[in-house]
Design a protein around this motif. Structure first.
Motif, PDB file in Angstrom:
ATOM      1  N   THR A 171      28.030  60.313  66.569  1.00 45.71           N
ATOM      2  CA  THR A 171      26.381  60.804  67.878  1.00 45.71           C
ATOM      3  C   THR A 171      26.073  60.491  67.448  1.00 45.71           C
ATOM      4  O   THR A 171      24.215  61.912  67.250  1.00 45.71           O
ATOM      5  CB  THR A 171      27.092  61.876  69.069  1.00 45.71           C
ATOM      6  OG1 THR A 171      27.265  63.007  67.468  1.00 45.71           O
ATOM      7  CG2 THR A 171      28.200  61.725  69.237  1.00 45.71           C
ATOM      8  N   VAL A 172      24.963  60.019  67.151  1.00 46.43           N
ATOM      9  CA  VAL A 172      23.213  60.265  66.701  1.00 46.43           C
ATOM     10  C   VAL A 172      22.790  59.084  67.845  1.00 46.43           C
ATOM     11  O   VAL A 172      21.441  59.100  67.374  1.00 46.43           O
ATOM     12  CB  VAL A 172      23.434  58.644  65.018  1.00 46.43           C
ATOM     13  CG1 VAL A 172      24.014  59.999  64.187  1.00 46.43           C
ATOM     14  CG2 VAL A 172      23.946  57.499  65.450  1.00 46.43           C
ATOM     15  N   THR A 173      22.856  58.548  68.592  1.00 45.43           N
ATOM     16  CA  THR A 173      22.490  58.443  69.767  1.00 45.43           C
ATOM     17  C   THR A 173      22.278  59.313  71.170  1.00 45.43           C
ATOM     18  O   THR A 173      23.203  59.776  70.958  1.00 45.43           O
ATOM     19  CB  THR A 173      22.421  57.519  70.140  1.00 45.43           C
ATOM     20  OG1 THR A 173      23.250  57.235  71.225  1.00 45.43           O
ATOM     21  CG2 THR A 173      22.381  55.858  68.906  1.00 45.43           C
ATOM     22  N   TYR A 174      21.273  59.535  71.730  1.00 46.61           N
ATOM     23  CA  TYR A 174      20.820  60.242  72.386  1.00 46.61           C
ATOM     24  C   TYR A 174      22.506  60.225  73.993  1.00 46.61           C
ATOM     25  O   TYR A 174      23.094  61.089  74.607  1.00 46.61           O
ATOM     26  CB  TYR A 174      20.145  60.226  73.822  1.00 46.61           C
ATOM     27  CG  TYR A 174      19.210  61.631  73.287  1.00 46.61           C
ATOM     28  CD1 TYR A 174      17.921  60.861  73.113  1.00 46.61           C
ATOM     29  CD2 TYR A 174      18.764  62.664  73.068  1.00 46.61           C
ATOM     30  CE1 TYR A 174      16.268  61.718  72.456  1.00 46.61           C
ATOM     31  CE2 TYR A 174      17.775  63.988  72.475  1.00 46.61           C
ATOM     32  CZ  TYR A 174      16.268  63.290  72.319  1.00 46.61           C
ATOM     33  OH  TYR A 174      15.789  63.676  71.847  1.00 46.61           O
ATOM     34  N   LEU A 175      22.869  58.732  73.565  1.00 40.83           N
ATOM     35  CA  LEU A 175      23.722  58.118  75.245  1.00 40.83           C
ATOM     36  C   LEU A 175      24.576  58.385  74.325  1.00 40.83           C
ATOM     37  O   LEU A 175      25.444  59.154  75.180  1.00 40.83           O
ATOM     38  CB  LEU A 175      23.743  56.558  74.756  1.00 40.83           C
ATOM     39  CG  LEU A 175      22.880  55.556  75.893  1.00 40.83           C
ATOM     40  CD1 LEU A 175      22.861  54.553  75.531  1.00 40.83           C
ATOM     41  CD2 LEU A 175      22.887  56.343  76.807  1.00 40.83           C
ATOM     42  N   ASP A 176      25.596  58.383  73.219  1.00 40.70           N
ATOM     43  CA  ASP A 176      26.211  58.926  72.236  1.00 40.70           C
ATOM     44  C   ASP A 176      26.707  60.265  72.824  1.00 40.70           C
ATOM     45  O   ASP A 176      27.814  60.664  73.075  1.00 40.70           O
ATOM     46  CB  ASP A 176      26.309  57.828  71.078  1.00 40.70           C
ATOM     47  CG  ASP A 176      26.648  56.669  70.797  1.00 40.70           C
ATOM     48  OD1 ASP A 176      26.467  56.252  70.177  1.00 40.70           O
ATOM     49  OD2 ASP A 176      27.593  56.137  71.948  1.00 40.70           O
ATOM     50  N   TYR A 177      26.069  60.990  72.183  1.00 36.55           N
ATOM     51  CA  TYR A 177      25.967  63.043  72.051  1.00 36.55           C
ATOM     52  C   TYR A 177      26.408  62.990  73.995  1.00 36.55           C
ATOM     53  O   TYR A 177      26.727  63.653  74.353  1.00 36.55           O
ATOM     54  CB  TYR A 177      23.683  63.215  71.669  1.00 36.55           C
ATOM     55  CG  TYR A 177      23.936  64.406  71.647  1.00 36.55           C
ATOM     56  CD1 TYR A 177      23.556  64.832  72.519  1.00 36.55           C
ATOM     57  CD2 TYR A 177      24.814  65.125  70.868  1.00 36.55           C
ATOM     58  CE1 TYR A 177      23.781  66.568  73.124  1.00 36.55           C
ATOM     59  CE2 TYR A 177      24.657  66.437  70.761  1.00 36.55           C
ATOM     60  CZ  TYR A 177      23.699  67.458  72.007  1.00 36.55           C
ATOM     61  OH  TYR A 177      23.825  68.976  72.098  1.00 36.55           O
ATOM     62  N   GLY A 178      25.315  62.182  74.726  1.00 36.56           N
ATOM     63  CA  GLY A 178      25.709  62.557  76.145  1.00 36.56           C
ATOM     64  C   GLY A 178      24.671  63.429  76.862  1.00 36.56           C
ATOM     65  O   GLY A 178      24.517  63.897  77.472  1.00 36.56           O
TER      66      GLY A 178
END
Lengths: 285, 157, 808
Positions: free
Chosen positions: C720-727
């Motif tokens: 989760t290294v992007t905001y999108l993946d992190y949620g």
């Protein structure tokens, strides 16, 4: 954050673009909206030595009627599609889909040609153009040809495009008599689809679904057409039982992926739910 | 190999030599010196860098400076006239629609673009339109209130 | 007196931010400044065999490179601070990895080049040889003897084990009618401030003076960190506008400040480093994932006699933040309840993941989660309403100030009142009826009601409760200052002891100063940035909404009063009037009723700075005051002794939260239909500012409960290294939060004000868990673990557990 170095070209015609692509075919990328390419380059997952920016080629940003279809130039943006009165009237599935893509900023730059060429397995447009039986115009060193949407997407970020070919247009039919909808599940509205379902149903005067066309994205290595579901729906008066059956068959023979947004089991189930809901939404709309 | 580009920023024409790989966001911040446009992420998912390019709201970090050759850019610095805040800027101040201020330029640009194209948005439309701009501080409540207030009775921002 | 305190005074920070004129660290340029990139580990666990920068240095744009050897030879390790209070034997922790890497993204070197692109290119040319070691990502796996140890000196990955006990816990469990047990889990998440870490370091070798500009929250950490690591005496720390802190920019950032400073020393030039989002997500610091085994000793009438819990903290790949999530629970250990015995046992386990840091709430959300889940569980066990069980145990307003079993003194609070007001506002009984009706239609609607104290005002000695014999105590209580100056032209200049990161310091201090001095906020300006040479700062200096209300407001209050005395003294001399009869209004000091006996601030300024002849002989010239504030009611138990009693924090806000949600059984998606908070933040100085803090912290807690979070692969790779993946949620996904204020002012603070920063982040995860469980009650589902992603909720609602563990 900063991409690797590259040489940058701005051709003013398709032949000029093709020539540049051919000259550097081992190490070149096409830039149109850049909304998919730049993130990859900024993360240094993609390091092309040459960029061919087709964004300034005239004549590729129109939406025109041609016979019984509409032809969209490759550089037509998702925002243009979303706001096009012509499309809203004659092929609403496209604006319905475009409106769900990412956010306004990305829609203002992202293009239909780029979306299709990039072949993201969770891209929204591929699902819609499959459901529309669209055709994609490919321009290359040997001239231009039309490719059916069904034949265009090959796999993960892979299409029939050669390194020295570009998408120059997309052709979609008028769907005046059809019921259409695009529904997608995404943890965040700007995120990619965990599953996205495009539905187009041609109804006859007796209320029977003469033909159903579906495109599903987000759960496989590419957007696909669930043939079995279409068979179940076609020629039937749709009730909840038939819809449920079609939904249950929508992942047949598909190796449903799993990642941080969902296991294979959950995504399979979610697809069935969204196929059902997309059909219901289309029927209501 | 640097390229010479001509870009109009906030009404002023600039001619600069830039590396093709320079992002529009960094061009604005470092070459032109307008640091109001902020960078908060890598893959263009936070909206802090939002500007108008030929009047369209875009993320300047997903755009090379060279692509802006011949184009016109409006940044946050281009909204107020002689220190007079625009309607949307004033609404943000009045409603405390900011805390740390880092998302604010992008958020104001997105709100400005929304009200320009849709002068009377519903709350739902506001929330969707700002969906490309992340804020970590406010929980968005006061931002939405500010946009609603700016929309009330104004035909332009 | 209170014209501006409590009012909706116009934001002072707003105008510059809405016009893009905020000044953040990345906006500063220094002559000859280089750009840096950090070399990071791609492995979760590995020995560093060699680092060869030769190819990188071949690029003429690359000016300096630092390697693990440079860090080892030119810097000293950090001293273990209060965050590692449990560490009985010091373990060297350098700014970068020296011989081993312990998490993906761990820094081990850096490059400085003439432009950012060249620095990034150069990074790819540094050859690093690693010898990978099998990583551990699971706490229980990590403590098995078969797992590779992260720190050989520790001998085990169980880096700390300790316990605290208050009251007669054994007696409580012996006299209980029943014991209610539950196992609970909270995951890794953080507040991911939009501005990443940024550091500029400029070393003047001839003067041996280091100046840094940095996105930091606690000046002391940077100041001390630089002096310890680099052996420097003359350090200046400047903190400009900060784009969000939330505890993320307190601790790990010191590593990067040292590395960038080292680059500046090596290159002889100023060096700037700007962190990328992906770097921050993998290595900037996470809130600790915690597992709890809790049990409550309960009487059949709902009284909780005792609470006992074990906690397992996954602290990641560093020992420097070993115990904070455990010790911080002392801040809200009793929550809002009068339970007379509490025992806690903690295990801190190191794993090959990002180190944990004091993110918003730090362990307190976990403590509130334990309490509020247990209260729901007790209610179910006893077939009582969750409201009645809470009411049975709440501390009553008549008992305030209330000394808790662990030594906290709750200053004020009406917890039953908050709860009653909340239930009234949501029309609770009617809501339950509506829920029943909708359930019959098949809708899964849930109502979660929780209460939580929100402590504020740090005590620097708190962590010593687990290690009172600590050789180098981290300080105690809190100290911070403010300076206020009446300028020559009659306007007022404030200089605060704390940096800012969005809590409207300038506006609120101006309101307080205006009321005390008798002027208006528009006549007052606050100077930024924070500058360690000039700012009157102490151990409590921080841009933290959790401390500002006490130390900064207290300091400005004290300074303004001091200045007012001087103003009145000078005015009384000039007007030949009795100081006691003078009033001040709108910057004019006058004898009431007199048309002639008045003097303006501007006139006073011209005297105080220019006109010696008119200054009384017994008065210092100038009109400036500095005041260092300490909380006057900090004793007893300010420094914990062998009895471990401690004033963990000093003021106690509180909130009652109602979460009304609906679960879509087919997809597991949870929609928040309504979220209401009835809050007590004491005297509210600026309602818009306080509301903003409550909205923001509540929205985050809700998002955390519903799915945002960090995920690792079994090999320790961050996924989760992007905001999108992190949620991370945007306006489109964030529910609207409503707030009603029902304050019980503190009798101990300058104006009755209490904290409002961490605020609603503490009870909100519990509120969502409670609501989701309530929604799924007809299905017999219990909610114990966060996050409640759609897949998790779907599996629970459909009794379809996952056969595979997916996240670590």
């Amino acid at each position: 954050m900063i991409p690797g170095t590259f040489d940058y070209f701005v051709p003013r015609s398709i032949p000029e673009a093709i020539e540049l692509l051919s000259a550097h075919r081992d190490d070149v990328k096409v830039l149109s909206g850049g909304q998919s390419l730049l993130p990859l380059m900024k993360m240094r997952l993609s390091k092309p030595g040459y960029i061919v920016d087709i964004g300034k080629i005239p004549g590729l940003d129109g939406i025109v009627e041609e016979g019984d279809s509409l032809v969209l130039g490759a550089l037509v943006t998702h925002a243009q599609i979303e706001n096009s009165e012509l499309l809203q009237k004659r092929c609403p599935l496209l604006p319905q889909t475009a409106a769900t893509i990412a956010d306004i900023q990305i829609r203002n730059r992202g293009t239909i040609g780029g979306s299709v060429a990039h072949a993201d397995p969770a891209g929204d447009m591929p699902a819609a153009i499959i459901a529309l039986d669209a055709e994609i115009k490919v321009a290359g060193p040997n001239g231009e040809r039309w490719v059916k949407a069904d034949d265009f997407f090959l796999g993960l970020l892979m299409s029939v495009l050669e390194p020295d070919e570009i998408v120059s247009a997309v052709r979609v039919p008028f769907t005046d008599k059809d019921k259409t909808a695009y529904l997608k599940a995404a943890p965040r509205s700007s995120g990619f689809a965990v599953v996205g379902v495009a539905v187009r149903m041609t109804m006859d005067s007796a209320g029977i679904c003469a033909r159903a066309a579906l495109g599903i994205t987000g759960i496989s290595d590419k957007a696909y057409r669930p043939d079995r579901s279409e068979e179940i729906l076609g020629g039937k008066k749709l009730d909840s039982k038939i819809i449920a059956e079609a939904a249950a068959e929508s992942t047949r023979n598909i190796d449903v992926i799993e990642d941080i947004n969902g296991s294979s089991e959950y995504r399979t189930h979610l697809t069935h739910v969204y196929v059902q809901r997309a059909i219901e939404a289309a029927l209501q709309g | 190999m640097k390229k010479t580009i001509r870009v109009t920023v906030n009404g002023r024409l600039y001619e600069e030599d830039v590396e093709p790989r320079i992002l529009l966001s960094h061009f604005l911040r470092e070459t032109i010196g307008l640091t109001g446009t902020h960078v908060g992420c890598v893959v263009g998912e936070c909206g802090a860098c939002s500007v108008l390019l030929d009047d369209k709201l875009i993320k300047s970090c997903l755009h090379f400076a060279v692509q802006a050759d011949g184009c016109s850019v409006t940044t946050i610095e281009g909204l107020a006239k002689d220190g007079q805040l625009s309607v949307i800027q004033e609404a943000f101040v009045k409603h405390y629609a900011l805390q740390c201020g880092y998302c604010t330029p992008g958020m104001v640009m997105a709100s400005h673009a929304l009200l320009r194209d849709h002068p009377q948005p519903t709350e739902d439309e506001i929330r969707k339109a700002l969906g490309g701009n992340l804020c970590m501080c406010t929980g968005y409540v006061q931002i939405v209130e500010a946009v609603k207030d700016a929309a009330k009775g104004s035909t332009h921002v | 007196m209170s014209e501006f305190i409590g009012s909706r005074t116009r934001s002072k920070e707003g105008p510059r931010h809405v016009t893009g004129r905020g000044l953040y660290t990345d906006d500063f340029i220094l002559p000859g400044m280089l750009q840096a990139m950090i070399l990071r580990s791609p492995h979760a666990h590995a020995k560093i065999l060699s680092v060869d920068p030769a190819q990188a240095l071949a690029n003429p744009n690359v000016i300096a490179v630092i390697t693990p050897d440079d860090i080892n030879q030119s810097t000293k390790p950090f001293k273990p601070g209060r965050y590692a209070a449990g560490l009985k034997r010091p373990i060297d922790e350098y700014a970068g990895a020296v011989d081993k890497v312990r998490y993906v993204g761990e820094p081990l070197g850096a490059v400085a080049a003439r432009d950012r692109g060249s620095a990034e290119d150069a990074l790819e040319l540094i050859s690093v040889e690693y010898e990978p070691i099998r990583p551990v990502v699971d706490v229980r796996e990590a403590i098995k003897p078969s797992s590779a140890t992260l720190f050989e000196e520790l001998g085990s990955n169980l880096a700390w084990h300790g316990s605290l006990q208050y009251g007669d816990i054994d007696g409580a469990f012996k006299s209980a009618d029943r014991v209610v047990k539950e196992n609970l889990k909270i995951h890794r998440y953080s507040s991911t401030p939009l501005e990443p870490f940024v550091v500029i370091a400029s070393y003047d070798a001839a003067s041996k003076r280091l100046t840094v500009w940095v996105t930091a929250q606690v000046p002391e950490v940077i100041y001390d960190g630089l002096r310890e690591a680099l052996g420097l005496q003359d350090v200046r720390v400047i903190i400009p506008d900060v784009g969000g802190g939330f505890g993320q920019k307190i601790h790990l950032i010191r590593k990067y400040v040292v590395m960038v400073a080292l680059l500046s020393m090596k290159s002889g030039r100023p060096v700037k480093w700007v962190e990328d989002r992906s770097e921050h997500m993998m290595a900037g610091g996470h809130a600790c994932a915690q597992e709890f085994e809790a049990e409550a000793a309960v009487k059949n009438d709902g009284t909780v006699l005792g609470l006992r819990f074990k906690e397992y903290d996954d602290v990641g790949g560093s020992i420097s933040t070993l115990t904070i999530h455990f010790t911080n629970k002392l801040n809200n250990l009793s929550n809002t309840y009068r339970t007379p015995s509490i025992a806690m046992e903690g295990y801190a386990v190191v794993t090959n993941k990002c180190p944990v840091i004091p993110n918003r709430g730090i362990g307190k959300p976990g403590m509130c989660y334990i309490w509020e889940r247990m209260m729901d569980r007790v209610a179910q066990d006893l077939n009582m309403s969750p409201i009645d069980v809470r009411r049975k145990n709440l501390i009553q307003p008549s008992e305030m100030p209330y000394r808790t079993i662990s030594g906290n003194v709750y200053d004020s609070g009406d917890y039953p009142g908050l709860l009653s007001t909340l239930l009234e506002k949501i029309d609770y009984d009617k809501l339950r009826e509506e829920q029943k009706r909708e359930r019959e239609k098949g809708r899964l609607i849930g109502i979660g009601i929780v209460v939580g104290v929100e402590p504020g005002g740090r005590n620097a000695a708190r962590d010593m409760a687990i290690f009172p014999e600590m050789k180098e105590p981290p300080g105690s209580g809190g100290v911070n200052g403010a300076t206020i100056k009446l300028e020559k032209n009659g306007t007022i200049a404030l200089h605060l002891g704390s940096p800012n990161c969005g809590q409207a310091h300038e506006t609120t201090t101006a309101q307080v100063a205006a009321d005390i001095l008798g002027t208006t906020p528009d006549q007052i300006s606050t100077s930024i940035p924070f500058d360690s040479d000039l700012s009157p700062w102490g151990v409590a200096a921080a841009n933290s909404g959790n401390n500002f209300h006490l130390y900064d407001i207290g300091a400005i209050h004290g300074a303004a009063k001091k200045l007012r005395e001087k103003v009145v003294k000078l005015a009384s001399h000039l007007l030949n009037a009795d100081a006691a009869e003078l009033t001040i209004e709108n910057g004019v000091v006058q004898v009431p009723g007199s048309a002639t006996k008045k003097v303006t601030f501007a006139e006073l300024g011209r005297v105080a700075y220019n006109n010696q002849h008119l200054i009384p002989d017994d008065m210092e010239a100038g009109l400036q005051a500095t005041y260092y504030y300490t909380f006057p009611h900090a004793k007893p138990n300010i420094v914990p002794g062998p009895d471990r009693l401690v004033r963990a924090q000093f003021t106690f806000s509180a909130g009652a939260h109602a979460a009304i949600i609906e679960v879509d059984k087919a997809t597991g998606k949870v929609e928040v239909l309504r979220y209401l908070i009835v809050g007590d933040n004491g005297t509210v100085i600026n309602p818009d500012v306080v509301n903003g803090q409550v909205y923001g912290s509540a929205a985050h807690g809700i998002a955390v409960a519903l799915g945002e979070g960090f995920i690792y692969s079994p090999e320790g790779q961050p996924l989760t290294v992007t905001y999108l993946d992190y949620g991370k949620c945007s306006t489109a996904e964030t529910p609207k939060v409503e707030v009603i204020h029902r304050p019980s002012p503190s009798p101990f603070t300058s104006l009755g004000q209490k904290a409002a920063g961490e605020g609603a982040a503490i009870p909100s995860p519990a509120a969502i868990a409670s609501a989701v469980e309530d929604a799924l009650t007809p299905l017999g589902v219990k909610i114990t673990d966060l996050p409640l992603t759609p897949e998790v909720v779907w599996r629970l609602a459909n009794h379809n557990p996952d056969s595979v563990r997916r996240s670590y």
